[in-house]
Design a protein around this motif. Structure first.
Motif, mmCIF file in Angstrom:
data_model
loop_
_atom_site.group_PDB
_atom_site.id
_atom_site.type_symbol
_atom_site.label_atom_id
_atom_site.label_comp_id
_atom_site.label_asym_id
_atom_site.label_seq_id
_atom_site.Cartn_x
_atom_site.Cartn_y
_atom_site.Cartn_z
ATOM 1 N N LEU A 80 -8.572 -31.766 -16.013
ATOM 2 C CA LEU A 80 -7.968 -30.462 -16.287
ATOM 3 C C LEU A 80 -7.933 -30.266 -17.790
ATOM 4 N N LEU A 81 -8.535 -29.187 -18.271
ATOM 5 C CA LEU A 81 -8.573 -28.874 -19.701
ATOM 6 C C LEU A 81 -7.719 -27.638 -19.950
ATOM 7 N N VAL A 82 -6.654 -27.809 -20.730
ATOM 8 C CA VAL A 82 -5.688 -26.743 -20.971
ATOM 9 C C VAL A 82 -5.727 -26.349 -22.444
ATOM 10 N N VAL A 83 -5.938 -25.070 -22.700
ATOM 11 C CA VAL A 83 -5.900 -24.540 -24.070
ATOM 12 C C VAL A 83 -4.642 -23.700 -24.221
ATOM 13 N N THR A 84 -3.842 -24.046 -25.221
ATOM 14 C CA THR A 84 -2.624 -23.301 -25.528
ATOM 15 C C THR A 84 -2.588 -22.995 -27.025
ATOM 16 N N PRO A 85 -1.891 -21.928 -27.416
ATOM 17 C CA PRO A 85 -1.777 -21.641 -28.847
ATOM 18 C C PRO A 85 -0.892 -22.667 -29.537
ATOM 19 N N ALA A 86 -1.325 -23.146 -30.695
ATOM 20 C CA ALA A 86 -0.471 -23.994 -31.513
ATOM 21 C C ALA A 86 0.707 -23.161 -32.033
ATOM 22 N N PRO A 87 1.790 -23.815 -32.449
ATOM 23 C CA PRO A 87 2.977 -23.055 -32.869
ATOM 24 C C PRO A 87 2.710 -21.999 -33.938
ATOM 25 N N ASP A 88 1.754 -22.258 -34.822
ATOM 26 C CA ASP A 88 1.488 -21.303 -35.901
ATOM 27 C C ASP A 88 0.208 -20.493 -35.668
ATOM 28 N N HIS A 89 -0.242 -20.427 -34.441
ATOM 29 C CA HIS A 89 -1.432 -19.631 -34.099
ATOM 30 C C HIS A 89 -1.224 -18.162 -34.490
ATOM 31 N N LEU A 90 -2.174 -17.625 -35.254
ATOM 32 C CA LEU A 90 -2.134 -16.226 -35.706
ATOM 33 C C LEU A 90 -0.839 -15.908 -36.464
ATOM 34 N N GLY A 91 -0.348 -16.896 -37.190
ATOM 35 C CA GLY A 91 0.939 -16.737 -37.873
ATOM 36 C C GLY A 91 0.985 -15.565 -38.832
ATOM 37 N N GLU A 92 -0.121 -15.287 -39.484
ATOM 38 C CA GLU A 92 -0.129 -14.171 -40.445
ATOM 39 C C GLU A 92 0.124 -12.835 -39.749
ATOM 40 N N LEU A 93 -0.442 -12.667 -38.559
ATOM 41 C CA LEU A 93 -0.217 -11.425 -37.820
ATOM 42 C C LEU A 93 1.187 -11.377 -37.226
ATOM 43 N N VAL A 94 1.703 -12.530 -36.854
ATOM 44 C CA VAL A 94 3.070 -12.592 -36.332
ATOM 45 C C VAL A 94 4.059 -12.148 -37.398
ATOM 46 N N GLU A 95 3.901 -12.668 -38.593
ATOM 47 C CA GLU A 95 4.850 -12.375 -39.671
ATOM 48 C C GLU A 95 4.762 -10.928 -40.143
ATOM 49 N N THR A 96 3.565 -10.418 -40.264
ATOM 50 C CA THR A 96 3.380 -9.115 -40.900
ATOM 51 C C THR A 96 3.361 -7.955 -39.916
ATOM 52 N N TYR A 97 2.827 -8.188 -38.728
ATOM 53 C CA TYR A 97 2.591 -7.067 -37.814
ATOM 54 C C TYR A 97 3.368 -7.164 -36.502
ATOM 55 N N GLY A 98 4.231 -8.154 -36.391
ATOM 56 C CA GLY A 98 5.141 -8.197 -35.255
ATOM 57 C C GLY A 98 4.550 -8.673 -33.957
ATOM 58 N N MET A 99 3.477 -9.490 -34.008
ATOM 59 C CA MET A 99 2.960 -10.075 -32.781
ATOM 60 C C MET A 99 3.996 -11.025 -32.179
ATOM 61 N N ILE A 100 3.895 -11.249 -30.893
ATOM 62 C CA ILE A 100 4.818 -12.146 -30.207
ATOM 63 C C ILE A 100 4.610 -13.575 -30.711
ATOM 64 N N ARG A 101 5.702 -14.249 -31.026
ATOM 65 C CA ARG A 101 5.631 -15.635 -31.470
ATOM 66 C C ARG A 101 5.345 -16.568 -30.291
#
Length: 263
Positions: free
Chosen positions: A171-192
């Protein structure tokens, strides 16, 4: 093509084998399931509580993935996929499944609840089939069918994944790392990324799978404003108040790829 997956499919009502009859799949007990004009089979066996990604989200995902921004994820999955029948649980457009099948001389099957996604997944590769099915319900797949299950940014059903995976499968599972797309999270309000995500993954697979290791992969993406808007649009953030960039952005995409063996 659905025909290549037929030996691995079972009736969602009674568990009997399925055979193709023109524009439908049928079991020996007479249960019948339509084949959509676009090529996917509806094996949902009843009303679904949710419909998955919208047509707009799927179109944005197709555009973003086709541009190659997440090739590093697809290549990592393909490298880790051994020979055999591949099931992509939460297949989306079929991008990751197709890349794995490019490496193999095998057939593959994608599962999803989004009809908009399945219309694309059904034609993502000549050896790929697509089926409408809810990952939270019993899956319309025979026991020990899959050599590999791919699970990319999608729900995990530990009991069913274990049932359909071969004893020597992965089973191969891909998940976002904690800081995935962090720049968009901080500036544009993407879901953390949920800080409890690792615990939830462990809980969903515990008792069914043993972790065999995790590798972290990352890429720096230099996106035009339009590409950044497409990236946001393909995620749930588009429905939760994320704003649209007006300028080019540099974003860090970072994921964890974890391998599990069945207990």
């Amino acid at each position: 093509m659905i025909d290549g997956a037929l030996p691995y499919l079972r009736c969602p009502n009674c568990g009997q084998p399925l055979r193709r009859h023109e524009r439908a799949l049928r079991c020996p007990l007479g249960h019948s399931f339509d084949l959509a004009r676009q090529g996917y089979a509806d094996l949902s066996a009843g009303r679904l509580p949710h419909v998955g990604d919208t047509a707009g989200m799927v179109a944005d995902r197709e555009t973003f993935l086709t541009a190659g921004h997440y090739d590093f994820i697809a290549d990592a999955l393909a490298e880790a996929t051994p020979p055999g029948f591949v099931v992509d649980a939460g297949v989306g457009t079929g991008f990751y499944l197709a890349r794995a099948l490019d490496k193999l001389a095998e057939n593959g099957l994608g599962l999803d609840v989004s009809k908009a996604a399945l219309r694309r997944a059904a034609r993502c590769h000549p050896r790929a089939a697509a089926v409408l099915a809810d990952l939270w319900r019993p899956l319309p797949i025979v026991d020990a069918a899959a050599s590999t299950i791919l699970n990319v940014f999608a729900p995990r059903n530990g009991a069913e994944f274990r049932r359909i995976l071969r004893p020597d499968g992965v089973l191969l599972v891909v998940t976002p790392a904690p800081d995935h797309l962090g720049e968009l999270v901080e500036t544009y309000g993407m879901i953390r990324v949920d800080p409890g995500k690792a615990d939830r993954i462990r809980d969903s697979l515990e008792g069914f799978f043993t972790p065999e290791g995790t590798q972290t992969r990352s890429r720096t993406l230099r996106l035009t404003a339009a590409e950044a808007r497409t990236l946001i649009g393909m995620t749930p953030s588009a429905r939760h108040g994320a704003t649209a960039p007006e300028d080019d952005v540099t974003v860090t995409a970072k994921i964890d790829l974890s391998a599990y063996s069945p207990v």
